[in-house]
Design an enzyme around this catalytic site. Sequence first.
Site, mmCIF file in Angstrom:
data_model
loop_
_atom_site.group_PDB
_atom_site.id
_atom_site.type_symbol
_atom_site.label_atom_id
_atom_site.label_comp_id
_atom_site.label_asym_id
_atom_site.label_seq_id
_atom_site.Cartn_x
_atom_site.Cartn_y
_atom_site.Cartn_z
ATOM 1 N N ASP A 269 0.838 -1.201 0.000
ATOM 2 C CA ASP A 269 0.000 0.000 0.000
ATOM 3 C C ASP A 269 0.869 1.245 0.000
ATOM 4 O O ASP A 269 1.421 1.637 1.028
ATOM 5 C CB ASP A 269 -0.922 -0.002 1.223
ATOM 6 C CG ASP A 269 -1.841 1.214 1.231
ATOM 7 O OD1 ASP A 269 -2.035 1.808 0.152
ATOM 8 O OD2 ASP A 269 -2.358 1.549 2.311
ATOM 9 N N LYS A 276 1.360 8.022 0.579
ATOM 10 C CA LYS A 276 1.823 8.035 1.959
ATOM 11 C C LYS A 276 3.180 8.735 2.056
ATOM 12 O O LYS A 276 3.934 8.799 1.080
ATOM 13 C CB LYS A 276 1.998 6.594 2.466
ATOM 14 C CG LYS A 276 0.725 5.806 2.640
ATOM 15 C CD LYS A 276 1.057 4.390 3.096
ATOM 16 C CE LYS A 276 -0.204 3.556 3.301
ATOM 17 N NZ LYS A 276 -1.024 4.031 4.433
ATOM 18 N N ARG A 350 -11.014 -0.512 3.107
ATOM 19 C CA ARG A 350 -12.464 -0.638 3.295
ATOM 20 C C ARG A 350 -13.179 -0.886 1.963
ATOM 21 O O ARG A 350 -14.264 -1.467 1.949
ATOM 22 C CB ARG A 350 -12.995 0.610 4.004
ATOM 23 C CG ARG A 350 -12.875 1.901 3.232
ATOM 24 C CD ARG A 350 -12.974 3.135 4.122
ATOM 25 N NE ARG A 350 -11.795 3.245 4.982
ATOM 26 C CZ ARG A 350 -11.640 4.186 5.913
ATOM 27 N NH1 ARG A 350 -12.584 5.099 6.110
ATOM 28 N NH2 ARG A 350 -10.550 4.230 6.642
#
Length: 500
Positions: A269, A276, A350
Amino acid sequence: MTVPKLALTENTDAAVGKTRADVVVIGTLQGEDGLELAAGAEVADAAFDGKLAEVLGTLGATGKAEEIVKLPTLGKLPAGVVLAVGLGKRKDGAITPEQVRRAAGAAARALNGTERAFVTLSAVDLHAATEGIALGAYVFTEYRSEKGDGPLAKADLVSPAEGTAREHKATLKAAGFIAESVIIARDLINTPPNDLFPASFADRAKKLADANGLEFEVLDEKILKRKGFGGILGVGGGSSRPPRLLRVSWKPAKARKKVALVGKGITFDSGGISLKPAANMDHMTSDMSGAAAVLASVVLAAKLKYPLEVTAHIPLAENLPSGTSYRPGDVLTMYGGKTVEVLNTDAEGRLVLADAIVRAAEENPDYLIETATLTGAQVVALGNRISGVMGSDEFRDRVAGIMQATGEGGWAMPLPDELRGDLDSRLADIANVTGQRWAGMLVAGVFLREFVPADLPWVHLDVAGPAFNSGGPWGYTGKGGTGIPVRTIAAVLADIADQG
């Protein structure tokens, strides 16, 4: 997989006299009047004329938790060394399984390079000592050109005074299977993302399924598109390595209940376009810890022959920025038809979970257990060792209690209805994040709740911190993947098999 060979033995003068162990492991306690020896240390104590505690005390032993003190036996025992490991203080007058598990793990970590150990901690709690020794001995050296000292190779575990030989054998076998499954998860988590991506994860899962008599199905990107899995496709669209959705199932002949497992499988990720920060981004190799845990758990269900139908649904994707990435502002149509406005591409877990939850619910399970390294807010709220437990109230509390009892640590958290309004979208049925800084862990749970049928008992375990240990080793937990919450899922499945 690095699991010591485990065998049962008796704690008798004859057994100790014949042992070929290099080290005898005993437990110590912080008693009210000073250092005490735990149950199982009697034979070793007798070899030192009943003065073993006194000798250890002169070496600085206090019995505090995970303290390691080594003592040469000078020929008093066949083994050359006594290793005393601290259990700490009794809790309400008793020694807890987690104290034994951590002490056994600390001892195993101290025994790297040892061929054989005679372990007396198992006289206190055989199941906990077995798990602790097996998990504490774990090392991951696949990518090292020089492996260094190997882990403890074999452990002879002393049988408790209570129970029959048959019961002890069954306990050893079950605890060994549980530890092996935790290590399956750890190995997956610790495999770097250049080698573990959606397709290669699927290949490993297929081998595990075939080896354990499990049903296996994989949906590739073409099938995912045809069936409308917009969340998984959206998240995985920026990578050259396309996403997958796995279904792995244990189906015994007479299942008492059906349990669905769902685990987040983001094999790396980067945050996508909502990139990030560079610092610690390497830890995001662990963002598939939920997927690893539910895969290991369905394998364990088969090994322990749970009288339950257990099916793991595992969405796999790599979240990377590219010209084909999904964007903030996109609207995704999820599996089942609900639409989601993407406000942050780093809230990707999610989205893949929602697709998998809807698919899992189509099979009408009696319970749904979902786990994910979902939010940094979990770490802010609960730290690196306590997982957030959310879901339907009764099942949530049941699972939180079991998670605490296993020693994996979990805390029941609410899903306040008022947070749902913050997820309202100007375009779609729901947005994937709010514009607020607070309650991020709870908001993620509220989002997932939108995809769970109202009458289905379900639980969401946010293990963002506990799933990956970036600090120093402790107890039976080394650096890297921890395998949490495999032991919790195993205990919940056992509870459902027993209680319904």
